[in-house]
Design an enzyme around this catalytic site. Sequence first.
Site, PDB file in Angstrom:
ATOM      1  N   TYR A  98     -15.234  -2.483   9.824  1.00  0.00           N
ATOM      2  CA  TYR A  98     -13.852  -1.955   9.836  1.00  0.00           C
ATOM      3  C   TYR A  98     -13.233  -2.222  11.200  1.00  0.00           C
ATOM      4  CZ  TYR A  98      -9.806   1.130   9.569  1.00  0.00           C
ATOM      5  OH  TYR A  98      -8.512   1.626   9.605  1.00  0.00           O
ATOM      6  N   ASP A 132      -3.278  -6.906  -6.670  1.00  0.00           N
ATOM      7  CA  ASP A 132      -4.355  -6.740  -5.689  1.00  0.00           C
ATOM      8  C   ASP A 132      -4.088  -7.709  -4.544  1.00  0.00           C
ATOM      9  OD1 ASP A 132      -6.763  -6.813  -4.227  1.00  0.00           O
ATOM     10  OD2 ASP A 132      -7.896  -6.190  -5.998  1.00  0.00           O
ATOM     11  N   GLU A 167      -5.561   9.524   2.178  1.00  0.00           N
ATOM     12  CA  GLU A 167      -6.730   9.347   1.288  1.00  0.00           C
ATOM     13  C   GLU A 167      -7.773   8.414   1.923  1.00  0.00           C
ATOM     14  OE1 GLU A 167      -5.416   8.277  -2.665  1.00  0.00           O
ATOM     15  OE2 GLU A 167      -3.981   9.915  -2.670  1.00  0.00           O
ATOM     16  N   PHE A 168      -7.511   8.011   3.164  1.00  0.00           N
ATOM     17  CA  PHE A 168      -8.363   7.034   3.861  1.00  0.00           C
ATOM     18  C   PHE A 168      -9.851   7.427   3.818  1.00  0.00           C
ATOM     19  CE2 PHE A 168     -10.354   5.668   7.876  1.00  0.00           C
ATOM     20  CZ  PHE A 168     -10.087   4.311   7.885  1.00  0.00           C
ATOM     21  N   PRO A 200      -2.752   3.924  14.516  1.00  0.00           N
ATOM     22  CA  PRO A 200      -3.028   5.362  14.485  1.00  0.00           C
ATOM     23  C   PRO A 200      -4.494   5.692  14.739  1.00  0.00           C
ATOM     24  CG  PRO A 200      -2.108   4.558  12.377  1.00  0.00           C
ATOM     25  CD  PRO A 200      -2.570   3.370  13.161  1.00  0.00           C
ATOM     26  N   GLY A 252       0.831  -1.221   0.000  1.00  0.00           N
ATOM     27  CA  GLY A 252       0.000   0.000   0.000  1.00  0.00           C
ATOM     28  C   GLY A 252       0.856   1.257   0.000  1.00  0.00           C
ATOM     29  N   GLY A 280      -0.637   7.842   1.171  1.00  0.00           N
ATOM     30  CA  GLY A 280      -0.752   7.918   2.626  1.00  0.00           C
ATOM     31  C   GLY A 280       0.410   7.374   3.431  1.00  0.00           C
TER      32      GLY A 280
HETATM   33  N1  LIG Z   1      -5.804   7.380   7.825  1.00  0.00           N
HETATM   34  C1  LIG Z   1      -6.251   6.999   8.999  1.00  0.00           C
HETATM   35  O1  LIG Z   1      -6.944   7.769   9.710  1.00  0.00           O
HETATM   36  C2  LIG Z   1      -5.901   5.636   9.520  1.00  0.00           C
HETATM   37  C3  LIG Z   1      -6.061   5.408  10.902  1.00  0.00           C
HETATM   38  C4  LIG Z   1      -5.752   4.164  11.406  1.00  0.00           C
HETATM   39  C5  LIG Z   1      -5.288   3.178  10.564  1.00  0.00           C
HETATM   40  N2  LIG Z   1      -5.148   3.406   9.217  1.00  0.00           N
HETATM   41  C6  LIG Z   1      -4.666   2.303   8.383  1.00  0.00           C
HETATM   42  O2  LIG Z   1      -3.497   2.734   7.700  1.00  0.00           O
HETATM   43  C7  LIG Z   1      -3.314   1.919   6.530  1.00  0.00           C
HETATM   44  C8  LIG Z   1      -2.972   2.818   5.351  1.00  0.00           C
HETATM   45  O3  LIG Z   1      -4.067   3.648   5.066  1.00  0.00           O
HETATM   46  P1  LIG Z   1      -3.912   5.199   4.685  1.00  0.00           P
HETATM   47  O4  LIG Z   1      -4.537   5.981   5.767  1.00  0.00           O
HETATM   48  O5  LIG Z   1      -2.531   5.496   4.283  1.00  0.00           O
HETATM   49  O6  LIG Z   1      -4.926   5.259   3.434  1.00  0.00           O
HETATM   50  P2  LIG Z   1      -4.680   5.497   1.869  1.00  0.00           P
HETATM   51  O7  LIG Z   1      -3.986   6.802   1.661  1.00  0.00           O
HETATM   52  O8  LIG Z   1      -5.997   5.301   1.228  1.00  0.00           O
HETATM   53  O9  LIG Z   1      -3.679   4.308   1.448  1.00  0.00           O
HETATM   54  C9  LIG Z   1      -4.110   2.960   1.390  1.00  0.00           C
HETATM   55  C10 LIG Z   1      -3.109   2.145   0.598  1.00  0.00           C
HETATM   56  O10 LIG Z   1      -3.555   0.771   0.561  1.00  0.00           O
HETATM   57  C11 LIG Z   1      -3.499   0.288  -0.771  1.00  0.00           C
HETATM   58  N3  LIG Z   1      -4.523  -0.717  -1.010  1.00  0.00           N
HETATM   59  C12 LIG Z   1      -5.845  -0.654  -0.706  1.00  0.00           C
HETATM   60  N4  LIG Z   1      -6.494  -1.749  -1.154  1.00  0.00           N
HETATM   61  C13 LIG Z   1      -5.550  -2.519  -1.767  1.00  0.00           C
HETATM   62  C14 LIG Z   1      -5.602  -3.761  -2.451  1.00  0.00           C
HETATM   63  N5  LIG Z   1      -6.754  -4.457  -2.596  1.00  0.00           N
HETATM   64  N6  LIG Z   1      -4.457  -4.281  -2.967  1.00  0.00           N
HETATM   65  C15 LIG Z   1      -3.297  -3.596  -2.842  1.00  0.00           C
HETATM   66  N7  LIG Z   1      -3.182  -2.415  -2.188  1.00  0.00           N
HETATM   67  C16 LIG Z   1      -4.306  -1.877  -1.677  1.00  0.00           C
HETATM   68  C17 LIG Z   1      -3.738   1.545  -1.630  1.00  0.00           C
HETATM   69  O11 LIG Z   1      -3.153   1.380  -2.917  1.00  0.00           O
HETATM   70  P3  LIG Z   1      -3.957   1.188  -4.301  1.00  0.00           P
HETATM   71  O12 LIG Z   1      -5.290   1.835  -4.152  1.00  0.00           O
HETATM   72  O13 LIG Z   1      -3.068   1.843  -5.322  1.00  0.00           O
HETATM   73  O14 LIG Z   1      -4.030  -0.293  -4.472  1.00  0.00           O
HETATM   74  C18 LIG Z   1      -2.972   2.600  -0.842  1.00  0.00           C
HETATM   75  O15 LIG Z   1      -1.625   2.597  -1.236  1.00  0.00           O
HETATM   76  C19 LIG Z   1      -4.610   1.125   6.363  1.00  0.00           C
HETATM   77  O16 LIG Z   1      -4.390  -0.208   6.825  1.00  0.00           O
HETATM   78  C20 LIG Z   1      -5.594   1.848   7.282  1.00  0.00           C
HETATM   79  O17 LIG Z   1      -6.606   1.001   7.765  1.00  0.00           O
HETATM   80  C21 LIG Z   1      -5.445   4.626   8.680  1.00  0.00           C
END
Ligand SMILES: NC(=O)c1ccc[n+]([C@@H]2O[C@H](COP(=O)([O-])OP(=O)(O)OC[C@H]3O[C@@H](n4cnc5c(N)ncnc54)[C@H](OP(=O)(O)O)[C@@H]3O)[C@@H](O)[C@H]2O)c1
Length: 258
Positions: A157, A64, A193-194, A187, A13, A17
């Site tokens: 979730y 994926d 982009e979450f 976090p 991923g 983000g």
């Molecule tokens: N942002 C928050 O507030 C927050 C808080 C707590 C935990 N988290 C966790 O942090 C992690 C990263 O999220 P983020 O906040 O950085 O969000 P993000 O900016 O949306 O990034 C998510 C990443 O996951 C990849 N991804 C999603 N589905 C996928 C799939 N089926 N196969 C391969 N790659 C996939 C996306 O890449 P592609 O779309 O290019 O495949 C992207 O690179 C997640 O596990 C999320 O649950 C986020």
Amino acid sequence: MIDLKNKWILITGASSGIGMACAECFAAAGMNLVITARREERLTALAETLKTQYNIQVETFCFDIRNAAEVETFSMALKEKNIIPFILINNAGLAAGRSKIQEGRIADWEQMIDTNIKGLLYITRHILPSMISVNQGQVINIGSTAGHIVYPQGNVYNATKFAVKALNEAINLDLVDTNIKVCSIDPGACDTEFSLVRFKGDKEIASKVYEGYEPLHAQDIAEAALFVSTRPAHVNIQNIVIYPTSQRSVYVHRKLGS
Ligand SMILES: NC(=O)c1ccc[n+]([C@@H]2O[C@H](COP(=O)([O-])OP(=O)(O)OC[C@H]3O[C@@H](n4cnc5c(N)ncnc54)[C@H](OP(=O)(O)O)[C@@H]3O)[C@@H](O)[C@H]2O)c1
């Protein structure tokens, strides 16, 4: 402190983000990167930038993570290149929608379960044996405060992140006879982009999630991952929970303007 220079890190991923911030942070520490995601253009652009900036090696793999066969093909390709990651960051994940169970979309549930739990498992199953073969390294699972406390309409979730918490503990137990360390970094609200993904591209609703306070930034999480990964060999940090200062629990936010 462990020197990371010229060792390999695998980050899932990394097209956005927290994963992208980790790629930048560990590249700056001199590591070679394996970065994965579905969006090829983003990965290629990131790889070119980091290779030029830090004079490191970067391998990109687009697949994926929900697809077990694609994950297996990826792991075979790594083996052929003789790459054994010193650090594995299981980061790819998402929330899809926010509704009550009785109104939820089954497709959203499947996407979250297949990505956040099964994707993490597929990668870990294929990568851990090579790490065990050299008896060293660090696994970092990106969990969430949503894996500690359930919030309204967070249901599935929340369940996936509770599962990540359980798996983080379980993998620690399974690796007791090795030198491999396992940590989950959990976090609270982090500006990536979450929310845009969760609310299916609705920028207005997504931006409201971060209104009135300073959320975490992706780099804050990357810096924690770097700290965890550079502790001496005998120190295994198993869990870090990080909230923004204005959010003391899932339920307690600083009042707007105060
Ligand atoms: N942002 C928050 O507030 C927050 C808080 C707590 C935990 N988290 C966790 O942090 C992690 C990263 O999220 P983020 O906040 O950085 O969000 P993000 O900016 O949306 O990034 C998510 C990443 O996951 C990849 N991804 C999603 N589905 C996928 C799939 N089926 N196969 C391969 N790659 C996939 C996306 O890449 P592609 O779309 O290019 O495949 C992207 O690179 C997640 O596990 C999320 O649950 C986020």
